[in-house]
Design an enzyme around this catalytic site. Structure first.
Site, PDB file in Angstrom:
ATOM      1  CB  SER A  26      70.269  30.906  76.636  1.00 40.31           C
ATOM      2  OG  SER A  26      70.061  32.246  76.989  1.00 40.31           O
ATOM      3  CB  SER A  42      69.856  34.246  74.317  1.00 38.93           C
ATOM      4  OG  SER A  42      70.852  33.268  74.571  1.00 38.93           O
ATOM      5  CE  LYS A  73      72.446  31.647  71.645  1.00 38.78           C
ATOM      6  NZ  LYS A  73      72.370  31.372  73.104  1.00 38.78           N
TER       7      LYS A  73
HETATM    8  N1  GLN Z   1      68.051  35.083  80.196  1.00 35.35           N
HETATM    9  C1  GLN Z   1      69.336  35.076  80.809  1.00 35.35           C
HETATM   10  C2  GLN Z   1      70.031  36.385  80.521  1.00 35.35           C
HETATM   11  O1  GLN Z   1      69.436  37.209  79.955  1.00 35.35           O
HETATM   12  C3  GLN Z   1      70.153  33.917  80.318  1.00 35.35           C
HETATM   13  C4  GLN Z   1      70.775  34.117  79.003  1.00 35.35           C
HETATM   14  C5  GLN Z   1      71.617  32.953  78.573  1.00 35.35           C
HETATM   15  O2  GLN Z   1      71.513  31.860  79.116  1.00 35.35           O
HETATM   16  N2  GLN Z   1      72.488  33.212  77.604  1.00 35.35           N
HETATM   17  O3  GLN Z   1      71.145  36.584  80.869  1.00 35.35           O
END
Ligand code: GLN
Length: 490
Positions: A176, A152, A77
């Site tokens: 994410s 994400s 990532k």
């Molecule tokens: N969807 C969550 C956010 O927008 C989690 C994102 C993540 O785990 N990096 O913060």
């Protein structure tokens, strides 16, 4: 999963027996990326020539006494530092940034013989649930390219599910890893807070962030966790506790286990198709020997608000370092302050700005007690909910998200709607516990559903055992997305 790309578990044996070569795996990988990435946009960049050189070196080495991951390429990532590679966090503010060092998780993969291969798409600075906040356009769902991958770590999930990565690393601050794994139909593991070193992970919310694997199978997740877990003097929050043998925990049955169903995760707000698939998975776990009990997590309804206060507060502090001086892009101004402002205004995307503003607000004097401090207290209540639930069972079964993947664009103008989709994943991060997402079916329109297995802190072996037993008894993870069938399954 894909005949052409072996799993992490099978590859070393195939190489040792001479049934394949690392070069051939890298060639298959490169061909798949060439063919599918123009549609799926999972990789932001990759260096096929470097991978080919590395493969040649590996193939020239003796197969005796090889390290665990010898010859295994792993996608990374874009938020994790790999020496000499770009680390842009899918943000324009870091567009030209090249990392001078390896994250500890990456260094451990290398020591085990793996190659960190390619930069995987994500929401900018890991802020998002659909990958639509990437500065380079969204990754697309391999099961239907008109749908989101989740986020994400959308690029990581799309690459693994779309046959473009043997396995990948992602990060999970509020879901994410688990949510994109569920949306794309692969396995995703969020380790307990402190299990994996965060050194070299570009911080979003430091008290919530964890690095973990996205894989084709639960066994692969166990193997990768084995490699990346453990104490690291470079991250003071990584715990100095022994790392169990995760693969040894994969017994294939659930005899003697008690699995809890949190009532608050099975409500009317959940898409009936998701509930149906998860309920069927629960029945399967019962057949495998588990006793199923109901439990309560009474503070669940405060979780999204609590998370979006704490995560944005921490993000506003962490992102202060991107001012155009030390990293990445810079806009010049009349004086340094003017220059910082112009740089940040120009190169941060809208969601990142929204979070910096929200986070700065909840930390500001006059509001700190009402929002930030109160959120910290509710966080403690959420953690205690889980502690009480784990007095009654070994692990919890739940949906990963209230819906399957949705069409691209559907939620971009409604941040609240987007945030509410995180209801079942943010709790694990707030409590510091571990969570696994395993494929458990498909909706009528052919999109994957994920089963979430939550376990107490530092009991990854428990959730891996549950996920593996379930996976072995079903064949959801063998499905091939249309994108792979269309180009001959290369
Ligand atoms: N969807 C969550 C956010 O927008 C989690 C994102 C993540 O785990 N990096 O913060």
């Amino acid at each position: 999963m894909h005949a052409q790309l072996p799993t992490v578990a099978t590859l070393p044996q195939l190489l040792a027996n001479g049934q394949t070569t690392t070069r051939s795996v890298v060639d298959t990988l490169s061909a798949a990326i060439e063919s599918r990435n123009p549609v799926l946009n999972a990789y932001l960049s990759w260096d096929g020539a470097e991978a080919a050189r590395w493969a040649q070196e590996v193939d020239a080495q003796s197969v005796a006494n090889r390290p665990l991951l010898a010859g295994v390429p792993i996608g990374i990532k874009d938020v994790l530092n790999v020496q000499g590679q770009p680390c842009g966090c899918a943000s324009l503010i870091l567009e030209k940034y090249v990392s001078p060092y390896d994250a500890t998780a990456v260094a451990r993969l290398r020591q085990a013989g793996a190659l960190p291969f390619g930069r995987l798409n994500m929401d900018e600075f890991a802020m998002g649930s659909s990958n639509e906040n990437s500065a380079y356009g969204p990754a697309r769902n391999p099961w239907n390219a008109g749908y989101v991958t989740g986020g994400s770590s959308g690029g990581s999930a799309a690459a693994v599910a779309g046959g473009m990565a043997v396995a990948a690393l992602g990060t999970d601050t509020g879901g994410s890893i688990r949510q994109p794994a569920a949306f794309c139909g692969c396995v995703g593991l969020k380790p307990s807070y402190g299990r994996v070193s965060r050194y070299g992970l570009t911080a979003f919310a430091s008290s919530l962030d964890q690095i973990g694997p996205l894989t084709q199978s639960v066994e692969d997740a166990a193997i990768l966790l084995q490699v990346i877990a453990g104490h690291d003097p470079l991250d003071s929050t990584s715990l100095d506790r022994p790392v169990p043998d995760y693969r040894a925990a994969l017994s294939g049955d659930l005899a003697g286990m008690r699995l809890g169903l949190p009532r608050e995760y099975f409500t009317d707000g959940v898409d009936p198709q998701v509930t149906w698939a998860v309920r069927a998975a629960i029945e399967e776990c019962r057949k495998l020997g588990a006793e199923i009990v109901d439990v309560d997590l009474p503070h669940t309804r405060y979780a999204v608000a609590t998370y979006y206060i704490i995560a944005t507060a921490e993000a506003s502090a962490n992102l202060a370092r991107f001012d155009g001086v030390r990293y990445g892009a810079r806009e010049s101004g009349q004086d340094p302050i003017d220059s910082y402002g112009r740089t940040r205004a120009r190169y941060f995307g809208p969601e990142v700005k929204r979070r910096i503003i929200l986070g700065t607000f909840v930390l500001s004097s006059g509001y700190y007690d009402a929002y930030y401090l109160r959120a910290q207290k509710v966080r403690t209540l959420i953690r205690r909910d889980f502690e009480a639930a784990f007095q009654q069972c070994d692990a919890l079964l739940a949906p990963v998200a209230p819906t399957t993947a949705y069409p691209l664009g559907e939620r971009v103008d409604d941040p609240l709607q987007m945030y509410l989709g995180d209801i079942f994943t943010v709790t694990a991060n707030l409590a510091g516990i571990c969570g696994l997402s395993v494929p458990c079916g498909f909706s009528d329109n052919g999109l994957p559903v994920g089963l979430q297995v939550l376990g107490p802190a530092f009991r990854e072996e428990t959730i891996l055992r549950v996920g593996h037993a379930y996976e072995q008894a079903t064949d959801w993870h063998h499905g091939l997305p249309p994108v792979c069938a269309e180009d001959g399954g290369q």
